[in-house]
Design a protein around this motif. Structure first.
Motif, PDB file in Angstrom:
ATOM      1  N   GLN A   1       0.822  -1.208   0.000  1.00  0.00           N
ATOM      2  CA  GLN A   1       0.000   0.000   0.000  1.00  0.00           C
ATOM      3  C   GLN A   1       0.861   1.265   0.000  1.00  0.00           C
ATOM      4  OE1 GLN A   1      -2.551  -0.449   3.401  1.00  0.00           O
ATOM      5  NE2 GLN A   1      -3.765  -2.108   2.472  1.00  0.00           N
ATOM      6  N   LEU A   2       1.917   1.247   0.791  1.00  0.00           N
ATOM      7  CA  LEU A   2       2.813   2.409   0.865  1.00  0.00           C
ATOM      8  C   LEU A   2       3.527   2.635  -0.464  1.00  0.00           C
ATOM      9  CD1 LEU A   2       4.412   1.883   4.399  1.00  0.00           C
ATOM     10  CD2 LEU A   2       2.808   3.682   3.746  1.00  0.00           C
ATOM     11  N   MET A   3       3.936   1.550  -1.102  1.00  0.00           N
ATOM     12  CA  MET A   3       4.624   1.665  -2.383  1.00  0.00           C
ATOM     13  C   MET A   3       3.680   2.164  -3.475  1.00  0.00           C
ATOM     14  SD  MET A   3       5.540   0.141  -5.519  1.00  0.00           S
ATOM     15  CE  MET A   3       5.008  -1.568  -5.418  1.00  0.00           C
ATOM     16  N   GLN A   4       2.447   1.662  -3.464  1.00  0.00           N
ATOM     17  CA  GLN A   4       1.469   2.040  -4.481  1.00  0.00           C
ATOM     18  C   GLN A   4       1.048   3.504  -4.350  1.00  0.00           C
ATOM     19  OE1 GLN A   4      -1.609  -0.891  -3.910  1.00  0.00           O
ATOM     20  NE2 GLN A   4      -0.665  -2.376  -5.335  1.00  0.00           N
ATOM     21  N   THR A   5       1.073   4.030  -3.136  1.00  0.00           N
ATOM     22  CA  THR A   5       0.699   5.441  -2.914  1.00  0.00           C
ATOM     23  C   THR A   5       1.894   6.379  -3.054  1.00  0.00           C
ATOM     24  OG1 THR A   5       0.975   5.121  -0.528  1.00  0.00           O
ATOM     25  CG2 THR A   5      -1.246   4.875  -1.423  1.00  0.00           C
ATOM     26  N   GLY A   6       3.069   5.818  -3.351  1.00  0.00           N
ATOM     27  CA  GLY A   6       4.263   6.626  -3.568  1.00  0.00           C
ATOM     28  C   GLY A   6       4.979   7.046  -2.305  1.00  0.00           C
ATOM     29  N   LEU A   7       4.591   6.460  -1.157  1.00  0.00           N
ATOM     30  CA  LEU A   7       5.229   6.803   0.115  1.00  0.00           C
ATOM     31  C   LEU A   7       6.450   5.930   0.421  1.00  0.00           C
ATOM     32  CD1 LEU A   7       2.014   7.317   2.290  1.00  0.00           C
ATOM     33  CD2 LEU A   7       3.502   9.092   1.323  1.00  0.00           C
ATOM     34  N   LEU A   8       6.708   4.908  -0.417  1.00  0.00           N
ATOM     35  CA  LEU A   8       7.837   4.016  -0.178  1.00  0.00           C
ATOM     36  C   LEU A   8       8.576   3.772  -1.478  1.00  0.00           C
ATOM     37  CD1 LEU A   8       9.221   2.158   1.974  1.00  0.00           C
ATOM     38  CD2 LEU A   8       7.737   0.313   1.134  1.00  0.00           C
ATOM     39  N   ASP A   9       9.901   3.918  -1.418  1.00  0.00           N
ATOM     40  CA  ASP A   9      10.726   3.685  -2.599  1.00  0.00           C
ATOM     41  C   ASP A   9      10.644   2.221  -3.026  1.00  0.00           C
ATOM     42  OD1 ASP A   9      13.030   4.772  -4.381  1.00  0.00           O
ATOM     43  OD2 ASP A   9      13.822   2.902  -3.532  1.00  0.00           O
ATOM     44  N   ARG A  10      10.599   1.983  -4.351  1.00  0.00           N
ATOM     45  CA  ARG A  10      10.429   0.626  -4.867  1.00  0.00           C
ATOM     46  C   ARG A  10      11.586  -0.292  -4.457  1.00  0.00           C
ATOM     47  NH1 ARG A  10       7.438  -2.205  -8.285  1.00  0.00           N
ATOM     48  NH2 ARG A  10       8.394  -3.929  -9.466  1.00  0.00           N
ATOM     49  N   ALA A  11      12.809   0.222  -4.434  1.00  0.00           N
ATOM     50  CA  ALA A  11      13.972  -0.591  -4.056  1.00  0.00           C
ATOM     51  C   ALA A  11      13.858  -1.067  -2.603  1.00  0.00           C
ATOM     52  CB  ALA A  11      15.251   0.207  -4.251  1.00  0.00           C
ATOM     53  N   ILE A  12      13.389  -0.129  -1.738  1.00  0.00           N
ATOM     54  CA  ILE A  12      13.205  -0.493  -0.326  1.00  0.00           C
ATOM     55  C   ILE A  12      12.085  -1.523  -0.198  1.00  0.00           C
ATOM     56  CG2 ILE A  12      12.521   0.366   1.959  1.00  0.00           C
ATOM     57  CD1 ILE A  12      13.803   3.039   1.217  1.00  0.00           C
ATOM     58  N   TYR A  13      11.033  -1.344  -0.979  1.00  0.00           N
ATOM     59  CA  TYR A  13       9.892  -2.273  -0.970  1.00  0.00           C
ATOM     60  C   TYR A  13      10.347  -3.686  -1.339  1.00  0.00           C
ATOM     61  CZ  TYR A  13       5.844  -4.760  -2.839  1.00  0.00           C
ATOM     62  OH  TYR A  13       4.897  -5.715  -3.117  1.00  0.00           O
ATOM     63  N   ILE A  14      11.133  -3.778  -2.401  1.00  0.00           N
ATOM     64  CA  ILE A  14      11.617  -5.090  -2.856  1.00  0.00           C
ATOM     65  C   ILE A  14      12.487  -5.740  -1.791  1.00  0.00           C
ATOM     66  CG2 ILE A  14      13.105  -6.259  -4.544  1.00  0.00           C
ATOM     67  CD1 ILE A  14      12.128  -4.219  -6.615  1.00  0.00           C
ATOM     68  N   ASN A  15      13.362  -4.949  -1.183  1.00  0.00           N
ATOM     69  CA  ASN A  15      14.267  -5.455  -0.147  1.00  0.00           C
ATOM     70  C   ASN A  15      13.495  -5.961   1.071  1.00  0.00           C
ATOM     71  OD1 ASN A  15      15.942  -4.638   2.534  1.00  0.00           O
ATOM     72  ND2 ASN A  15      17.341  -5.392   0.946  1.00  0.00           N
ATOM     73  N   GLN A  16      12.541  -5.172   1.534  1.00  0.00           N
ATOM     74  CA  GLN A  16      11.785  -5.526   2.743  1.00  0.00           C
ATOM     75  C   GLN A  16      10.869  -6.728   2.523  1.00  0.00           C
ATOM     76  OE1 GLN A  16      12.145  -4.140   5.892  1.00  0.00           O
ATOM     77  NE2 GLN A  16      13.916  -3.193   4.894  1.00  0.00           N
ATOM     78  N   THR A  17      10.195  -6.766   1.359  1.00  0.00           N
ATOM     79  CA  THR A  17       9.299  -7.901   1.084  1.00  0.00           C
ATOM     80  C   THR A  17      10.081  -9.198   0.915  1.00  0.00           C
ATOM     81  OG1 THR A  17       9.313  -7.284  -1.273  1.00  0.00           O
ATOM     82  CG2 THR A  17       7.443  -6.541   0.064  1.00  0.00           C
ATOM     83  N   ALA A  18      11.310  -9.083   0.365  1.00  0.00           N
ATOM     84  CA  ALA A  18      12.159 -10.271   0.211  1.00  0.00           C
ATOM     85  C   ALA A  18      12.519 -10.838   1.584  1.00  0.00           C
ATOM     86  CB  ALA A  18      13.418  -9.923  -0.569  1.00  0.00           C
ATOM     87  N   LYS A  19      12.810  -9.954   2.542  1.00  0.00           N
ATOM     88  CA  LYS A  19      13.129 -10.389   3.902  1.00  0.00           C
ATOM     89  C   LYS A  19      11.920 -11.060   4.557  1.00  0.00           C
ATOM     90  CE  LYS A  19      16.766  -7.023   4.965  1.00  0.00           C
ATOM     91  NZ  LYS A  19      17.166  -5.878   5.831  1.00  0.00           N
ATOM     92  N   LEU A  20      10.742 -10.471   4.330  1.00  0.00           N
ATOM     93  CA  LEU A  20       9.524 -11.050   4.905  1.00  0.00           C
ATOM     94  C   LEU A  20       9.232 -12.428   4.292  1.00  0.00           C
ATOM     95  CD1 LEU A  20       7.195  -7.908   5.022  1.00  0.00           C
ATOM     96  CD2 LEU A  20       8.168  -9.123   6.972  1.00  0.00           C
ATOM     97  N   ASP A  21       9.421 -12.527   2.977  1.00  0.00           N
ATOM     98  CA  ASP A  21       9.205 -13.805   2.295  1.00  0.00           C
ATOM     99  C   ASP A  21      10.147 -14.881   2.829  1.00  0.00           C
ATOM    100  OD1 ASP A  21       7.211 -12.757   0.738  1.00  0.00           O
ATOM    101  OD2 ASP A  21       8.488 -12.386  -1.009  1.00  0.00           O
ATOM    102  N   GLN A  22      11.399 -14.502   3.062  1.00  0.00           N
ATOM    103  CA  GLN A  22      12.383 -15.444   3.587  1.00  0.00           C
ATOM    104  C   GLN A  22      12.020 -15.897   4.997  1.00  0.00           C
ATOM    105  OE1 GLN A  22      14.785 -16.967   2.113  1.00  0.00           O
ATOM    106  NE2 GLN A  22      15.648 -17.976   3.900  1.00  0.00           N
ATOM    107  N   ASP A  23      11.582 -14.944   5.821  1.00  0.00           N
ATOM    108  CA  ASP A  23      11.200 -15.279   7.194  1.00  0.00           C
ATOM    109  C   ASP A  23       9.975 -16.193   7.206  1.00  0.00           C
ATOM    110  OD1 ASP A  23      11.600 -14.684  10.153  1.00  0.00           O
ATOM    111  OD2 ASP A  23       9.486 -14.144   9.897  1.00  0.00           O
TER     112      ASP A  23
END
Length: 255
Positions: free
Chosen positions: A117-139
């Motif tokens: 939601q934050l990425m889609q509304t432009g409040l979160l950088d796409r690179a940070i989004y990819i990095n954070q979601t990858a960590k969540l997926d791994q966990d």
């Protein structure tokens, strides 16, 4: 048509169940003058390959009877506490961890939705989004793998619990063995490990590994006493095996 090896495996009660504790080879049945023996197949080929000598069938049968009689004697201070400990262990470890891991996965899913939601509304950088979601997926993946492992352990624990309960139920009848019983052997014993000509370990289906002496006279004991408990173990099976080790027979006193 049955092959020779398959036919042999089905022919005798002990076939395929006796393992050499020195080399891991299965024992073979031998008919000798006035007695039947079981011998390590490597030792039969050469004593240099394995030092374990043959053991008599009646000796194994008597050792089994002594083991079962000890369990009848110790049912209140060994088997009953073991059953209760296995139940507590399963409830404390399995259920608690499963609930925690499931909650963690749900939390990760919620965080991933928030990041999207934050990425889609432009409040979160796409690179940070990819990095954070990858960590969540791994966990989440690691949590799922732990859940699989716990479910496997819980299945083993449940099987052990049921097998101990069946064993305790038999022992609570209070009837000691005065002669070998094939049916009881088949019901409770998974394997026999022979370490020497005078010692065997009975591996029970419930997970207990119980050592017994193999005496030449093949005598069956019915009277036992317990030494002082000097050690405590956290693992229920280990504690039960220790309690079994401090049981002695009247024959031990005389001998």
């Amino acid at each position: 048509m049955e092959t020779g090896s398959h036919k042999y495996q089905q022919h005798y009660l002990f076939s395929g169940k006796i393992i050499c504790g020195q080399c891991g080879t299965t024992f073979k049945r031998q008919t000798r003058p006035h007695k039947i023996c079981w011998a390590c197949q490597k030792h039969l080929r050469s004593a240099q390959q394995c030092p374990t000598k043959a053991v008599s069938e009646v000796g194994l049968e008597a050792a089994f009877c002594n083991m079962m009689n000890k369990l009848v004697y110790s049912r209140k201070f060994l088997l009953q506490p073991l059953l209760e400990a296995l139940k507590e262990e399963a409830n404390a470890n399995g259920d608690g961890q499963l609930i925690s891991l499931t909650k963690q996965i749900k939390t990760n899913d919620h965080k991933a939705e928030t990041l999207t939601q934050l990425m889609q509304t432009g409040l979160l950088d796409r690179a940070i989004y990819i990095n954070q979601t990858a960590k969540l997926d791994q966990d989440t993946y690691q949590c799922q793998e732990k859940i699989k492992q716990l479910n496997g352990k819980n299945t083993d624990s449940a099987n052990n619990f049921e097998d101990v309960r069946t064993l305790l139920h038999w022992c609570q009848q209070g009837k000691q063995l005065t002669e070998f019983d094939e049916g009881i052997f088949q019901e409770f014993v998974q394997q026999i490990v022979v370490n020497s000509s005078n010692k065997a370990i009975f591996i029970l289906k419930c997970g207990l590994a119980l050592p017994e002496k193999l005496n030449k006279a093949a005598t069956i004991d019915e009277h036992f006493f317990r030494s002082i408990i000097k050690q405590r173990y956290n693992y229920p099976i280990k504690q039960a095996e220790y309690l079994y080790s401090i049981i002695e027979s009247e024959g031990d006193l005389i001998g």
